[in-house]
Design an enzyme around this catalytic site. Structure first.
Site, PDB file in Angstrom:
ATOM      1  N   HIS A 284      35.333  24.741  12.489  1.00  0.00           N
ATOM      2  CA  HIS A 284      36.107  23.529  12.772  1.00  0.00           C
ATOM      3  C   HIS A 284      35.302  22.502  13.559  1.00  0.00           C
ATOM      4  O   HIS A 284      35.750  21.375  13.743  1.00  0.00           O
ATOM      5  CB  HIS A 284      37.434  23.860  13.471  1.00  0.00           C
ATOM      6  CG  HIS A 284      37.320  24.373  14.859  1.00  0.00           C
ATOM      7  ND1 HIS A 284      37.357  25.714  15.170  1.00  0.00           N
ATOM      8  CD2 HIS A 284      37.184  23.735  16.038  1.00  0.00           C
ATOM      9  CE1 HIS A 284      37.256  25.877  16.463  1.00  0.00           C
ATOM     10  NE2 HIS A 284      37.142  24.684  17.019  1.00  0.00           N
TER      11      HIS A 284
ATOM     12  N   ASP B   9      35.865  31.802  11.560  1.00  0.00           N
ATOM     13  CA  ASP B   9      35.734  30.375  11.865  1.00  0.00           C
ATOM     14  C   ASP B   9      34.342  30.094  12.424  1.00  0.00           C
ATOM     15  O   ASP B   9      34.183  29.706  13.578  1.00  0.00           O
ATOM     16  CB  ASP B   9      36.816  29.968  12.865  1.00  0.00           C
ATOM     17  CG  ASP B   9      36.754  28.487  13.204  1.00  0.00           C
ATOM     18  OD1 ASP B   9      36.221  27.708  12.389  1.00  0.00           O
ATOM     19  OD2 ASP B   9      37.212  28.108  14.288  1.00  0.00           O
TER      20      ASP B   9
ATOM     21  N   SER C 258      33.998  24.736  21.830  1.00  0.00           N
ATOM     22  CA  SER C 258      34.036  25.402  20.524  1.00  0.00           C
ATOM     23  C   SER C 258      32.645  25.689  19.994  1.00  0.00           C
ATOM     24  O   SER C 258      31.789  24.806  19.954  1.00  0.00           O
ATOM     25  CB  SER C 258      34.757  24.532  19.495  1.00  0.00           C
ATOM     26  OG  SER C 258      36.082  24.912  19.349  1.00  0.00           O
TER      27      SER C 258
END
Length: 418
Positions: A153, A184, A265
């Protein structure tokens, strides 16, 4: 017949940043059209708790405790010094309409944007310019190849433009390499000599209460920010989504109370030996200091695959399923309280069994329950996805299934996920 599954939701913040000009907002985990308060995590396992630490009973232990604190602090400093040179900040840019004052995640994560939503195909398209729209963190897993691991993402596709800020302050163009269809995670590549790569630890050996450190590009502004905490839980199964039918399951992930902020992230979660044991991915909005990381052991096969071939090769069965527990078994009057129930999704296109896939070829159908894989019971601690990912494309699995109330044994050959 379609089984009805009730789910428990808690809010989460996902840690990639999306911004327009000086303003910034937070994008959803699954690159969905959503606002911050819509982002959710489901099926959060609250059964695991951190151990209660023994406290000194009298002053005689104060000296030993102080010595231990000093040793731990030095271990943290040493671990950070070892890993920080391999941590990078990622800047994401995209073509944006010049006459737009600002834009939202709805625009950025629409794959057809800005042209696909036009109501008039003959309408003149606005001119665009390259603008910074997001950011995150990554870390170098191969110095020789300039290979960087981050979240999917953060680096969703090859349509965006990526730049990497290294620990020595250099800004280097990066190219998109691959994204993982299961986890992810995604990979970028830079051309630079003298890089430092991380050392990978063994996330299967993590203990609840063990000290860990998160490093990342906090808030997209403070590069190589370091926070410290403990492993609060392991083996968590969560579903990140936006309440609009878009969701992705994260299985067997790590929970930590190390402060993880937007922009973290894709950054590393490390142990006191300076080894990466997880990839930071999300944090809960429902409670304080509840963050999540993907165990590095779940990513190692993808790293090896990209190093060797430049792509991620994943085996798959071609099914959609939910793990059965006592609650689901009771609600749906099932004869077993474990296994993987093959069930379709919310839309008519989300079939329980992919036509022409390995499971379909082996004769599996909707409402079948996979009880065992090669003799290993499928349950909350051994999900079907985990068991499948332990094998390679071309491997033959022996499945014990429950079909129309009767147990059967079938064999299925794993194929490559495309």
């Amino acid at each position: 017949m379609k089984f009805q599954i009730n789910k428990f939701f808690i809010l989460v913040i996902v840690l990639a940043l999306v911004g327009g000009g000086a303003a910034g907002t937070i994008t959803s985990y699954y690159m969905a059209k959503t606002s911050l308060d819509q982002i959710k995590i489901a099926s959060y396992d609250q059964n695991l708790r951190a151990p209660i630490l023994n406290q000194p009973t009298n002053g005689s232990n104060d000296k030993n405790t102080n010595n231990q604190d000093v040793d731990t602090e030095q271990s943290v400093v040493t671990a950070v010094q070892k890993v920080s040179p391999a941590v990078v900040s990622i800047v994401v840019s995209r073509q944006v309409a010049q006459n737009s004052i600002s834009f939202s995640p709805q625009d950025f994560f629409d794959l057809n944007w800005p042209f696909g939503n036009s109501q008039n195909p003959n309408q003149q398209q606005p001119s665009t310019s390259l603008r910074e729209v997001g950011g995150g963190t990554g870390f170098i897993v191969s110095a020789a190849n300039g290979l960087i691991l981050t979240n999917k993402h953060v680096a969703p596709d090859n349509q965006s433009v990526y730049e990497v800020l290294t620990s020595d302050g250099q800004k280097i163009p990066a190219t998109f390499v691959a994204s993982d269809p299961v986890n992810d995670v995604a990979f970028l590549k830079i051309n630079k000599k003298g890089l430092t790569e991380v050392s990978l630890g063994d996330s299967d050996k993590l203990q609840i209460g063990e000290s860990v450190i998160a490093i990342g590009n906090a808030l997209g502004e403070y590069r190589n920010t370091v926070t410290r905490g403990i492993v609060s839980g392991v083996g968590r199964n969560v579903v990140a989504g936006n309440g609009l039918g878009q969701a992705e399951s994260l299985e067997n992930i790590i929970q930590t109370d190390a402060a993880i902020n937007p922009g973290n992230s894709g950054g590393p979660l490390i142990n006191l030996n300076g080894q990466v044991i997880g990839v930071n991915v999300a944090t809960s909005q429902a409670g304080q200091l509840i963050g999540f990381a993907i165990p590095i052991n779940q990513v190692k096969s993808a790293i090896s695959s990209v190093r060797l071939s430049g792509t991620i090769v994943r085996p798959y069965l071609g099914i959609r399923y939910i793990l059965i527990n006592d609650e689901i078994a009771k609600e749906n009057n099932l004869s077993v309280n474990y296994g993987a129930l093959l069930t379709r999704g919310q839309s008519v296109t989300e079939l329980a069994v992919v036509p022409g896939g390995p499971a379909d070829k082996a004769g599996l159908v909707e409402n079948d329950i996979i009880l065992e894989v090669n003799g290993q019971k499928v349950d909350q601690n051994h999900s079907l996805a985990q068991l499948v990912q332990q094998h390679k494309v071309g491997d033959v699995l022996t499945l014990k299934i429950l079909h129309d109330g009767a147990q059967r044994t079938i064999r299925v050959t794993l194929e490559q996920f495309k």
